[in-house]
Design a protein around this motif. Sequence first.
Motif, PDB file in Angstrom:
ATOM      1  N   MET A  31       0.814  -1.220   0.000  1.00  9.43           N
ATOM      2  CA  MET A  31       0.000   0.000   0.000  1.00  9.43           C
ATOM      3  C   MET A  31       0.848   1.272   0.000  1.00  9.43           C
ATOM      4  N   PRO A  32       1.886   1.396   0.867  1.00  5.90           N
ATOM      5  CA  PRO A  32       2.737   2.587   0.760  1.00  5.90           C
ATOM      6  C   PRO A  32       3.382   2.741  -0.614  1.00  5.90           C
ATOM      7  N   LEU A  33       3.823   1.628  -1.212  1.00  9.43           N
ATOM      8  CA  LEU A  33       4.414   1.697  -2.540  1.00  9.43           C
ATOM      9  C   LEU A  33       3.377   2.106  -3.583  1.00  9.43           C
ATOM     10  N   ALA A  34       2.150   1.590  -3.450  1.00  9.42           N
ATOM     11  CA  ALA A  34       1.090   1.945  -4.398  1.00  9.42           C
ATOM     12  C   ALA A  34       0.720   3.422  -4.278  1.00  9.42           C
ATOM     13  N   ILE A  35       0.680   3.930  -3.053  1.00 10.10           N
ATOM     14  CA  ILE A  35       0.383   5.352  -2.861  1.00 10.10           C
ATOM     15  C   ILE A  35       1.485   6.209  -3.488  1.00 10.10           C
ATOM     16  N   PHE A  36       2.738   5.822  -3.262  1.00 11.19           N
ATOM     17  CA  PHE A  36       3.869   6.557  -3.846  1.00 11.19           C
ATOM     18  C   PHE A  36       3.799   6.523  -5.372  1.00 11.19           C
ATOM     19  N   SER A  37       3.539   5.342  -5.930  1.00 15.27           N
ATOM     20  CA  SER A  37       3.462   5.204  -7.393  1.00 15.27           C
ATOM     21  C   SER A  37       2.313   6.032  -7.954  1.00 15.27           C
ATOM     22  N   PHE A  38       1.178   6.014  -7.275  1.00 15.54           N
ATOM     23  CA  PHE A  38       0.007   6.772  -7.717  1.00 15.54           C
ATOM     24  C   PHE A  38       0.310   8.274  -7.719  1.00 15.54           C
ATOM     25  N   VAL A  39       0.898   8.759  -6.628  1.00 14.38           N
ATOM     26  CA  VAL A  39       1.188  10.188  -6.509  1.00 14.38           C
ATOM     27  C   VAL A  39       2.215  10.619  -7.552  1.00 14.38           C
ATOM     28  N   VAL A  40       3.292   9.847  -7.703  1.00 10.81           N
ATOM     29  CA  VAL A  40       4.334  10.192  -8.672  1.00 10.81           C
ATOM     30  C   VAL A  40       3.770  10.212 -10.095  1.00 10.81           C
ATOM     31  N   THR A  41       3.011   9.171 -10.438  1.00  9.36           N
ATOM     32  CA  THR A  41       2.475   9.070 -11.794  1.00  9.36           C
ATOM     33  C   THR A  41       1.514  10.212 -12.109  1.00  9.36           C
ATOM     34  N   LEU A 118      -2.495   3.189 -11.338  1.00 11.78           N
ATOM     35  CA  LEU A 118      -3.783   3.726 -10.894  1.00 11.78           C
ATOM     36  C   LEU A 118      -4.658   2.627 -10.288  1.00 11.78           C
ATOM     37  N   VAL A 119      -4.686   1.474 -10.945  1.00 16.79           N
ATOM     38  CA  VAL A 119      -5.528   0.365 -10.483  1.00 16.79           C
ATOM     39  C   VAL A 119      -4.949  -0.288  -9.238  1.00 16.79           C
ATOM     40  N   LYS A 120      -3.630  -0.260  -9.109  1.00 15.75           N
ATOM     41  CA  LYS A 120      -2.981  -0.966  -7.996  1.00 15.75           C
ATOM     42  C   LYS A 120      -3.338  -0.366  -6.643  1.00 15.75           C
ATOM     43  N   LEU A 121      -3.695   0.917  -6.595  1.00 16.30           N
ATOM     44  CA  LEU A 121      -3.988   1.553  -5.302  1.00 16.30           C
ATOM     45  C   LEU A 121      -5.155   0.881  -4.573  1.00 16.30           C
ATOM     46  N   PRO A 122      -6.335   0.726  -5.181  1.00 14.17           N
ATOM     47  CA  PRO A 122      -7.407   0.020  -4.458  1.00 14.17           C
ATOM     48  C   PRO A 122      -7.075  -1.446  -4.174  1.00 14.17           C
ATOM     49  N   ILE A 123      -6.319  -2.083  -5.081  1.00  8.93           N
ATOM     50  CA  ILE A 123      -5.909  -3.471  -4.830  1.00  8.93           C
ATOM     51  C   ILE A 123      -5.002  -3.547  -3.605  1.00  8.93           C
ATOM     52  N   SER A 124      -4.072  -2.602  -3.494  1.00  9.37           N
ATOM     53  CA  SER A 124      -3.134  -2.607  -2.361  1.00  9.37           C
ATOM     54  C   SER A 124      -3.840  -2.343  -1.039  1.00  9.37           C
ATOM     55  N   ILE A 125      -4.904  -1.544  -1.072  1.00  8.58           N
ATOM     56  CA  ILE A 125      -5.678  -1.306   0.154  1.00  8.58           C
ATOM     57  C   ILE A 125      -6.322  -2.606   0.619  1.00  8.58           C
ATOM     58  N   LEU A 126      -6.888  -3.360  -0.329  1.00 12.88           N
ATOM     59  CA  LEU A 126      -7.462  -4.665  -0.001  1.00 12.88           C
ATOM     60  C   LEU A 126      -6.394  -5.599   0.543  1.00 12.88           C
ATOM     61  N   GLN A 127      -5.215  -5.621  -0.084  1.00 14.55           N
ATOM     62  CA  GLN A 127      -4.132  -6.478   0.379  1.00 14.55           C
ATOM     63  C   GLN A 127      -3.709  -6.119   1.798  1.00 14.55           C
ATOM     64  N   PHE A 128      -3.588  -4.827   2.075  1.00 19.54           N
ATOM     65  CA  PHE A 128      -3.160  -4.368   3.396  1.00 19.54           C
ATOM     66  C   PHE A 128      -4.193  -4.743   4.453  1.00 19.54           C
ATOM     67  N   VAL A 129      -5.477  -4.576   4.134  1.00 16.77           N
ATOM     68  CA  VAL A 129      -6.541  -4.910   5.088  1.00 16.77           C
ATOM     69  C   VAL A 129      -6.519  -6.396   5.412  1.00 16.77           C
ATOM     70  N   LYS A 198      -4.425 -15.262  -2.898  1.00 13.96           N
ATOM     71  CA  LYS A 198      -5.434 -14.714  -3.809  1.00 13.96           C
ATOM     72  C   LYS A 198      -5.263 -13.219  -4.008  1.00 13.96           C
ATOM     73  N   VAL A 199      -4.984 -12.479  -2.922  1.00  8.64           N
ATOM     74  CA  VAL A 199      -4.837 -11.030  -3.070  1.00  8.64           C
ATOM     75  C   VAL A 199      -3.508 -10.674  -3.742  1.00  8.64           C
ATOM     76  N   ILE A 200      -2.498 -11.533  -3.579  1.00  6.85           N
ATOM     77  CA  ILE A 200      -1.243 -11.301  -4.304  1.00  6.85           C
ATOM     78  C   ILE A 200      -1.453 -11.560  -5.792  1.00  6.85           C
ATOM     79  N   ARG A 201      -2.263 -12.581  -6.101  1.00  7.45           N
ATOM     80  CA  ARG A 201      -2.532 -12.882  -7.503  1.00  7.45           C
ATOM     81  C   ARG A 201      -3.261 -11.730  -8.192  1.00  7.45           C
ATOM     82  N   LEU A 202      -4.024 -10.949  -7.441  1.00  9.56           N
ATOM     83  CA  LEU A 202      -4.704  -9.793  -8.031  1.00  9.56           C
ATOM     84  C   LEU A 202      -3.705  -8.834  -8.663  1.00  9.56           C
TER      85      LEU A 202
END
Length: 216
Positions: A31-41, A118-129, A198-202
């Motif tokens: 999730m931190p990496l996804a947030i960083f990637s989202f913000v940078v992109t 962009l898509v990875k951010l909601p996926i990473s939130i699910l993974q973190f939860v 399963k969430v990693i496979r996402l």
Amino acid sequence: MVAADTTAPSSRVPDFIRLFGSRTAYLLVSMPLAIFSFVVTVTLLALGIGLMPLGIGFFIYWFGLAAADRLYVFDQWMVAQLVRYRDGSHVDFQSPQRIALRRIFLEKSYYRPVLYNLVKLPISILQFVVVVTFVICGFAMLFTPLVYVILDRFGIPMYEGDIVMTVLFPNLTPYQYSFFGTALGVVFLVIGLSLMPKVIRLAAVAGRAGSSTASI
């Protein structure tokens, strides 16, 4: 004649622990990496578009595409370490692209990493939860009796006034109540261990690094 599996059970346990630790670590940093990637992109591309009338925007936009591609490759490299085909081989991951400035609006492949970030951010939130709720909390609940003993030594009642436990199990002591926490922790861990692959496979599916034959 089929050769027997000579892998010692003792060697499989460290492999399981290593894989479990690797999966947990990835899901925590995802999730931190996804947030960083989202913000940078988003920041670089939006800034590049806004400054294109001045000319420098084209270079910022190009840099944003290159940064999105590198972040995408890094994330997929981590996923590839945890996703395996049925034969045990690692899933391939894409190498970094060479972003050509004069083709930034022509190559569709340049925008695949952008969409992924962009898509990875909601996926990473699910993974973190999943990893926090089921794996970490479940592991912590295994030690509920130990926590009860420690709190009891300091005079801190853990189940004082617990009407539900008193009504359901009137013959049990508060210390015996604590073992229900351990049992619940086992249930949470079992659920977490089944959900982690399963969430990693996402992430692998989102990046098209996996395939229909992939098995984690």
